[in-house]
Write an enzyme that holds these catalytic residues in place. Structure first.
Site, PDB file in Angstrom:
ATOM      1  N   CYS A 130       0.823  -1.220   0.000  1.00  0.00           N
ATOM      2  CA  CYS A 130       0.000   0.000   0.000  1.00  0.00           C
ATOM      3  C   CYS A 130       0.856   1.268   0.000  1.00  0.00           C
ATOM      4  CB  CYS A 130      -0.930   0.009   1.201  1.00  0.00           C
ATOM      5  SG  CYS A 130      -0.203  -0.568   2.719  1.00  0.00           S
ATOM      6  N   HIS A 243      -2.981   6.362   4.586  1.00  0.00           N
ATOM      7  CA  HIS A 243      -1.524   6.484   4.748  1.00  0.00           C
ATOM      8  C   HIS A 243      -1.076   7.856   4.230  1.00  0.00           C
ATOM      9  CE1 HIS A 243      -1.286   2.407   5.935  1.00  0.00           C
ATOM     10  NE2 HIS A 243      -0.697   1.870   4.877  1.00  0.00           N
TER      11      HIS A 243
HETATM   12  C1  2RA Z   1       1.010  -2.055   6.587  1.00  0.00           C
HETATM   13  N1  2RA Z   1       1.805  -1.877   4.295  1.00  0.00           N
HETATM   14  O1  2RA Z   1       0.629  -0.883   6.469  1.00  0.00           O
HETATM   15  C2  2RA Z   1       1.615  -2.791   5.403  1.00  0.00           C
HETATM   16  C3  2RA Z   1       0.761  -3.951   4.994  1.00  0.00           C
HETATM   17  N2  2RA Z   1      -0.515  -3.539   4.548  1.00  0.00           N
HETATM   18  O2  2RA Z   1       0.928  -2.692   7.657  1.00  0.00           O
END
Ligand code: 2RA
EC number: 1.2.1.11
Length: 340
Positions: A130, A243
């Site tokens: 991601c 994120h």
């Molecule tokens: C996380 N990118 O954010 C890793 C797995 N999705 O934990």
């Protein structure tokens, strides 16, 4: 005429989002099946205005099915994906199992759509991590214009990236701090995430980086350009979904902030929200449920020649996982299978 599509891991966060997005984008489906482990047999999941009852992955025959979107861990992918692929069903895998396999294309459709033609080597296509997906959407148009030499990225990753358990942990910790008499003993957790940040995602590597940081390096090189130098620091933050990334880029050629902003405004999958005023930028809570990769805080880095800073935010369950997988399915259908 449409496609026969399976969603594997349909009861997890990403599996449910895959079903939501297939419906939202009206993917041409003739038939869809939700697959899960035996303990989730019969669990109901939504597909638009329909309800699907999960079927048993362990006994499912993928013969005659066009595509299977896998949203399970590497272990379950290892157990079931090869059989699905061998049965002629193209696997689009969200786990990390096949991402670094030279016989498996790793695709972000806005960046390297041409790689879809390499699917037939193993009948498997890999979905990136991601934190990589949103970053390369931003890097690609700038790389095409001014050739990126080096990227320094710090991530601020939401707890949903570590699955339902991660979100539950933040919720339980927050409750136990605000309500000490609650039934959740604060010391239940390895590291406090509520009102805290943790510079550790996935396992530690020999060189002191984490595997999450290694993934961003390896995947950016595979998807965009093997010559780009990347260094990452990946941090878990007390955010449920979304994120964020602070990205510093050094180019071979000069690219000023205004031209960079214009390029990003025109780039596929990107929404630029960039005003030098209160609220003139995007934060994680504002990206949730959106398809876009948001870019803000675009500004020159005057400490180096040809440097640029930017802020990148996206829904990690969507562009970071389920949306990118559905976009790969759309690309596969449009460019290869050509039904629907
Ligand atoms: C996380 N990118 O954010 C890793 C797995 N999705 O934990």
């Amino acid at each position: 005429m449409g496609y026969r599509v399976a969603v594997v891991g349909a009861t997890g966060n990403v599996g449910r989002e895959m079903l939501n997005i297939l419906a939202e984008r009206q993917f041409p489906v003739d038939e869809i099946v939700a697959l899960a482990s035996r303990r989730s047999l019969g669990t109901e999941v939504s597909f638009g205005d329909k309800t699907l009852k999960c079927k048993d992955l362990d006994t499912f025959d993928f013969t005659g099915w066009d595509m299977a979107l896998f949203a399970v861990g590497s272990e379950a992918t290892q157990k079931y994906a090869p059989g699905a692929a061998k049965a002629g069903c193209v696997v689009i895998d969200n786990s990390s199992l096949y991402r670094y396999d030279s016989d498996v294309p790793l695709i972000v459709p806005e960046v390297n759509p041409q790689a879809v033609h390499d699917y037939a080597k193993k009948n498997i296509i890999a979905n990136p991590n991601c934190s990589t997906a949103q970053m390369v959407v931003a890097l690609k148009p700038l790389h095409d214009r001014a050739t990126i030499k080096r990227v320094v990225v710090s991530t601020y990753q939401s707890v949903s990236g570590s699955g339902k358990e991660g979100a539950d942990e933040l919720w339980d910790q927050t409750k136990s701090i605000y309500n000490p008499t609650s039934d959740v003993p604060p010391n239940k957790f390895t590291k406090q995430i509520a009102f805290n940040v943790i510079p550790h995602i996935d396992v530690f590597m020999e060189d002191g980086s984490t595997k999450e940081e290694w993934k961003m390096v390896a995947e950016t090189k595979k998807i965009v350009d093997k010559n780009i130098k990347v260094t990452a620091t990946c941090v878990r933050v007390p955010v449920f979904v979304g994120h964020s990334e602070a990205i510093n880029i050094e180019f071979e050629d000069h690219l000023d902030e205004d031209e960079a902003r214009d390029i990003l405004r025109e780039a596929p999958g990107i929404m630029v929200i960039d005003k030098r005023e209160d609220g003139g930028y995007v934060t994680p809570v504002e990206c949730v449920g959106d398809f876009a990769t948001f870019i803000s805080r675009i500004r020159q880095d005057s400490t180096i020649d040809n440097g640029l800073n930017l802020w990148c935010v996206s829904d990690n369950l969507r562009k970071g996982a389920a949306l990118n997988a559905v976009q790969i399915a759309e690309l596969l259908g449009r460019e290869v299978l050509k039904k629907g």
